[in-house]
Structure formats: C-alpha cells, structure tokens
Scaffold this active site. Sequence first.
Site, mmCIF file in Angstrom:
data_model
loop_
_atom_site.group_PDB
_atom_site.id
_atom_site.type_symbol
_atom_site.label_atom_id
_atom_site.label_comp_id
_atom_site.label_asym_id
_atom_site.label_seq_id
_atom_site.Cartn_x
_atom_site.Cartn_y
_atom_site.Cartn_z
ATOM 1 N N LYS A 73 0.823 -1.207 0.000
ATOM 2 C CA LYS A 73 0.000 0.000 0.000
ATOM 3 C C LYS A 73 0.865 1.269 0.000
ATOM 4 O O LYS A 73 0.649 2.176 -0.797
ATOM 5 C CB LYS A 73 -0.934 -0.029 1.209
ATOM 6 C CG LYS A 73 -1.974 1.067 1.240
ATOM 7 C CD LYS A 73 -3.016 0.810 2.301
ATOM 8 C CE LYS A 73 -2.451 0.847 3.682
ATOM 9 N NZ LYS A 73 -2.236 -0.408 4.355
ATOM 10 N N THR A 75 4.028 1.549 -0.803
ATOM 11 C CA THR A 75 4.801 1.560 -2.050
ATOM 12 C C THR A 75 3.963 2.108 -3.193
ATOM 13 O O THR A 75 4.430 2.935 -3.999
ATOM 14 C CB THR A 75 5.290 0.138 -2.376
ATOM 15 O OG1 THR A 75 6.110 -0.331 -1.304
ATOM 16 C CG2 THR A 75 6.079 0.109 -3.677
ATOM 17 N N ARG A 96 1.938 8.040 7.001
ATOM 18 C CA ARG A 96 2.159 7.914 8.441
ATOM 19 C C ARG A 96 3.640 7.737 8.741
ATOM 20 O O ARG A 96 4.418 7.303 7.905
ATOM 21 C CB ARG A 96 1.390 6.706 8.981
ATOM 22 C CG ARG A 96 -0.117 6.844 8.881
ATOM 23 C CD ARG A 96 -0.818 5.571 9.317
ATOM 24 N NE ARG A 96 -0.493 4.455 8.446
ATOM 25 C CZ ARG A 96 -0.691 3.177 8.763
ATOM 26 N NH1 ARG A 96 -1.185 2.859 9.939
ATOM 27 N NH2 ARG A 96 -0.403 2.223 7.904
ATOM 28 N N LYS A 107 8.654 -5.879 10.445
ATOM 29 C CA LYS A 107 8.670 -5.079 9.213
ATOM 30 C C LYS A 107 10.076 -4.691 8.763
ATOM 31 O O LYS A 107 10.411 -4.739 7.588
ATOM 32 C CB LYS A 107 7.846 -3.800 9.409
ATOM 33 C CG LYS A 107 6.356 -3.989 9.204
ATOM 34 C CD LYS A 107 5.669 -2.633 9.178
ATOM 35 C CE LYS A 107 4.215 -2.770 8.793
ATOM 36 N NZ LYS A 107 3.556 -1.451 8.687
ATOM 37 N N ALA A 275 -3.832 1.104 13.201
ATOM 38 C CA ALA A 275 -5.106 1.044 12.484
ATOM 39 C C ALA A 275 -6.048 -0.002 13.054
ATOM 40 O O ALA A 275 -7.246 0.063 12.814
ATOM 41 C CB ALA A 275 -4.863 0.768 11.005
ATOM 42 N N PHE A 303 -3.769 -0.956 7.095
ATOM 43 C CA PHE A 303 -4.344 -2.290 6.882
ATOM 44 C C PHE A 303 -5.355 -2.289 5.735
ATOM 45 O O PHE A 303 -5.276 -1.474 4.822
ATOM 46 C CB PHE A 303 -4.926 -2.845 8.181
ATOM 47 C CG PHE A 303 -3.905 -3.091 9.253
ATOM 48 C CD1 PHE A 303 -2.731 -3.759 8.980
ATOM 49 C CD2 PHE A 303 -4.110 -2.640 10.550
ATOM 50 C CE1 PHE A 303 -1.776 -3.990 9.960
ATOM 51 C CE2 PHE A 303 -3.162 -2.863 11.543
ATOM 52 C CZ PHE A 303 -2.002 -3.533 11.243
ATOM 53 N N PHE A 383 4.158 -8.535 -9.002
ATOM 54 C CA PHE A 383 5.341 -9.250 -8.527
ATOM 55 C C PHE A 383 5.956 -9.996 -9.714
ATOM 56 O O PHE A 383 5.231 -10.418 -10.626
ATOM 57 C CB PHE A 383 4.969 -10.238 -7.422
ATOM 58 C CG PHE A 383 4.886 -9.632 -6.052
ATOM 59 C CD1 PHE A 383 5.838 -9.921 -5.084
ATOM 60 C CD2 PHE A 383 3.852 -8.759 -5.722
ATOM 61 C CE1 PHE A 383 5.756 -9.369 -3.809
ATOM 62 C CE2 PHE A 383 3.766 -8.207 -4.466
ATOM 63 C CZ PHE A 383 4.727 -8.502 -3.502
ATOM 64 N N TRP A 411 7.209 -0.680 -7.801
ATOM 65 C CA TRP A 411 8.316 -1.240 -7.022
ATOM 66 C C TRP A 411 9.549 -1.421 -7.907
ATOM 67 O O TRP A 411 10.671 -1.119 -7.495
ATOM 68 C CB TRP A 411 7.882 -2.584 -6.423
ATOM 69 C CG TRP A 411 8.946 -3.246 -5.587
ATOM 70 C CD1 TRP A 411 9.211 -3.047 -4.278
ATOM 71 C CD2 TRP A 411 9.906 -4.217 -6.046
ATOM 72 N NE1 TRP A 411 10.267 -3.822 -3.877
ATOM 73 C CE2 TRP A 411 10.713 -4.546 -4.942
ATOM 74 C CE3 TRP A 411 10.157 -4.836 -7.277
ATOM 75 C CZ2 TRP A 411 11.747 -5.479 -5.034
ATOM 76 C CZ3 TRP A 411 11.188 -5.762 -7.363
ATOM 77 C CH2 TRP A 411 11.968 -6.074 -6.252
#
Length: 558
Positions: A73, A75, A96, A107, A275, A303, A383, A411
Amino acid sequence: MSYKSDIEIAQEAKMLPIKDIAAKLNLSEDDLDLYGKYKCKISLDVYKRLENAADAKLILMTAITPTPAGEGKSTTTVGLGMAMNRLGKKCSVALREPSLGPCFGIKGGAAGGGYAQVVPMEDINLHFTGDIHAIGTAHNLLSAALDNHLKQGNELGIDPTRITWKRVVDMNDRALRNIVVGLGGPAHGVPRQDGYMITVASEIMAVLCLARDLDDLKERFGNIVIGYTYDKRPVRAKELQVHGAMAALMKEAIKPNLVQTLENTPAFIHGGPFANIAHGCNSIMATKLAMKTSDYVITEAGFGADLGAEKFFDIKCRFADLKPDCAVIVATARALKMHGGVPKNNLTVENLEALSNGIENLEKHIENVKKYKLPVVVAINAFPTDSAEEHKLIRERCEALGVEVALSEVWAKGGEGGLELAEKVLKVMETQPTQFEPLYDANLSIKEKIETIAKEIYGADSVTYSKSCEKQIQQLTEQGFDKMPICMAKTQNSISDDPTLLGRPRNFQLTVREINPSIGAGFLVALTGDVMTMPGLPKKPAAINIDIDNDGKITGLF
C-alpha cells in the site's frame, strides 16, 4: 535474478535539498524548521496563512485484507504520487510515520519499497524528527502525574483498580504488557497493577492526528479519561492539571514533516496511530497542508479497507470535513491466492482456481468503498512471479463490477511503473464526481453504530456483546459519551473478528467484548477479539539484521 535491497536503493538516491522540495509547494525557507539538509517541519504560521486556500483533489490509498504475502500500500502510494508528477500534475503524498517497534520487529522499516520509497529512508525509520518520542513523553508525564496524585493523598478519590491509563514505550516488548508499579514501601508510591502499550497505540497519538491546532490539542488532552473514582465517575486528565505541560511537550511534534520520494515528489509524513486500535491515518494537519499546497494529494489508511478506509471515512473525514475524490484499492495476485487457500510457500505457482476464490476478498472491499459513494480504482501491485493469466483474471473480475483496474509496477520501475494507474485515477475523478458521505450518523446509539459497521462493512449476520460490555454501553450513554464515532479494534487479518477466516467470511457473528472511551480523540473504541496494544518480537527480529559501520552507513533496514 538478484535485486538491490530497499536500503541500497535509498542510499543511492539523488535527493534535493528540502528547501528545493518546499519551493515546489510555493514555500520559502522562512516557512521551514530545518532538521538537517533533507528533512524539515513546516511552521504553523503556514498552516494558518493557507487556511482559506483552495483544496487539492484527495485520493485515498487502501488495500485488500493483509496477508504475509504483502500488498504494498505505501509503495503504491509513493509510486502513484511520482507517476502523477510525471504526467505534469502538482502532486504530493501524505503518509504515516513508522514506529520503531515494527522496524525492529517484523517489518524492518516502513517507507515504501523498491523504486517507490520516501527518503532519507534511514532517518524516517529511525527517530525521524522526534515526534514519537514527544508523544511518549507527553503520555508518560500524565502517567507519572497520576501515580503521584495517588501518593500525595488521592484528593480526587481515584480507584487504583479502575485506572485505564497505561504507560508507553516505542518498542515491541511483551514483558511489559502487565507489570506492578509502586513497590518498595510508602516512599515509592501506591502499589497497583499497570502495563505498557506501544507508543503509537497511545491516545496522545490519536489526538495529535485529529487536532486542528495547539489549542485544540490541549483541550483534547484535557478531555482524556484516565480512570474512574470509587463512585465510578470518569476522571479526566485536566483534573490532574498537567494537560498544558503535555501540550508544551508537543509544540514541535504538532508541526507536519516534509521529506521527498526517490523522484523528488514532496512527501508529508506526520503521525502514525495503529489502524487496528486507533484510526490508522496520518495527521489532519499534514493532509490539509498537503491539500493547500498541491493540486492532487494521495494519502493512505492502515491495513485493509475494512479497518483503515472505514476509519478514514467515518472518523478522520468527519472530524476534518474532508471529501475524498477517489479511492484506490491495492491487491496482489500472491495475497489473493492466500485468501483462496494457497499456503505462503507455494505462491509463485500459477493457481487460477485459488485466485478466483481469493478475489472475493477484493470484491467485498470494492463493495464497501462504494457504500461511501466514491469512485474506485483497483491497483494490481505486480510481482515478478505473477502470470499474465492471473493479472487477466483480476482485471476481468473488476471490470465485471464496473471498476477501473490498472497494473502497478512502481516497485520495479518507480513513477514510470505507475503511469497506467495515474491515468485511470485521473479519468475516474473527471468522469465520476464524488458524492461522498459517511456510513452512519454519529448521533445514532452506540449499538446502532457498531452494528452498522459490522453488518455493512464486515458482512456479519449479527453482533453480540459481553455482559461487561453491555454495562459499559449503558454507563457511557448515561455519561453523555454515546454521540461519538465508533473506532473498531479488530484483527487486521480478516474482514471478520476471527483472524483465521480469510477471503470473504460469511454467516458469522461479531462479538464486542469491551468499549473504551477515547474522549480526547473523540471516539469510542469497540474491542473485538484479542487485539494487542503491545506487540512482541518474533523469534528472529529484524533488529538482528540491522547494523552500522564506522562511516555511519546503516545496513539491514528494508
């Protein structure tokens, strides 16, 4: 094929001085409080000066229900912002701030990924401009004042067994979830059970992100309920008379932060409430400042859309009088296959049947966002292991619902990989004007609001309440706290309250076990399931891989 790590890509970035980024927003160096060469805070005078300026178009980035396969999200938010600028649009992003706990836990960082990142990546992930430290200090000042009040005679008659205000630290530390304070005899305080939360779960963070200015911040701090007296009267922070000092600690933290993306797009990064506990959005002040200095702003909510987007629409937009123009839902073929029953270790194999089943999760989120009368675009975050047939199936299912869909390759390609997505977003905003409205009226009863969210957004058949929760609802209503929005605390791993139910859960009952008043923030928190306010570290935390050499070069953040 080998790929560069996120931190390697970030360290090769050609950053512009932050004053040059600010100049893109028509801000001068006098408007900035510099934190080195590449990051700054924006003076509150700018916020006041631009109060009546025209607002930008506002785009919300949300996602399907998270899985260990990843959705991307942040990215996609960064990549879309860069793509919009490549199309000649004056666009900024509003994100955020990362918490140190997840950075050292699982993470390992939270600043986008690949060629769609915000920089300086290391600074943003590690301390940044000190906002979260200020939040923790303000929170713990109130904790210290509370225990001091008990020690000094407890004039307010606070019941030590009914104190709801815990302490905080910005680290995943499960050993601090339940502690005892005040041991050591009369000179050291009143013994009682206490505990810690992670700092970003603090109501101080929620207040920062919903406050309009310092006066509003201070008033909200004063309204925080910290516990109850022996006769069960709620006690507010202002009764301890430290809410002014708490606001003083936040005089710098309240100012929005400005950094940049890898392609020098302005990025406002400010605030980061959880969240699944709080409302999961960056600060109103940062979003509004971005909207006053740009023509398009892309922001995100935490999320999946059942949590982040719902709270963005029903809490943040309600308090800030925001009317978003479009929502983008990020999905990956990998994650949708997990929702269709494929284990994590087998996601690189094409499986159209599982994908088809998993797409039901995406379809539910699309239906939910449409309830707010907003245009929707689906971003397929690509991906390398995805197949063309998988992308085709997702497109066909979205098009059957009348929803625009675009492949996002940000990405791997940065802004160039988001051009199709940017064009689709611009198209829907031009052809499908927003008629945005919140899902429910805040003046409804507590149960009516909870049941509206549970049935409309989660798809629950019904809602049950624990006996203690029933009593809390009655007390909150008698105390006049019932006319506030509801902030649902729920697992992020399922649209339901059961984290094991993937895809689109049906025929389930939602159970609300507790209602906590966040009166300073301005909402009531309805707890379902077992939501942790203090995470723990995994067996092999990300901190193991993070290091620094003698030249100050950091490795291992990702």
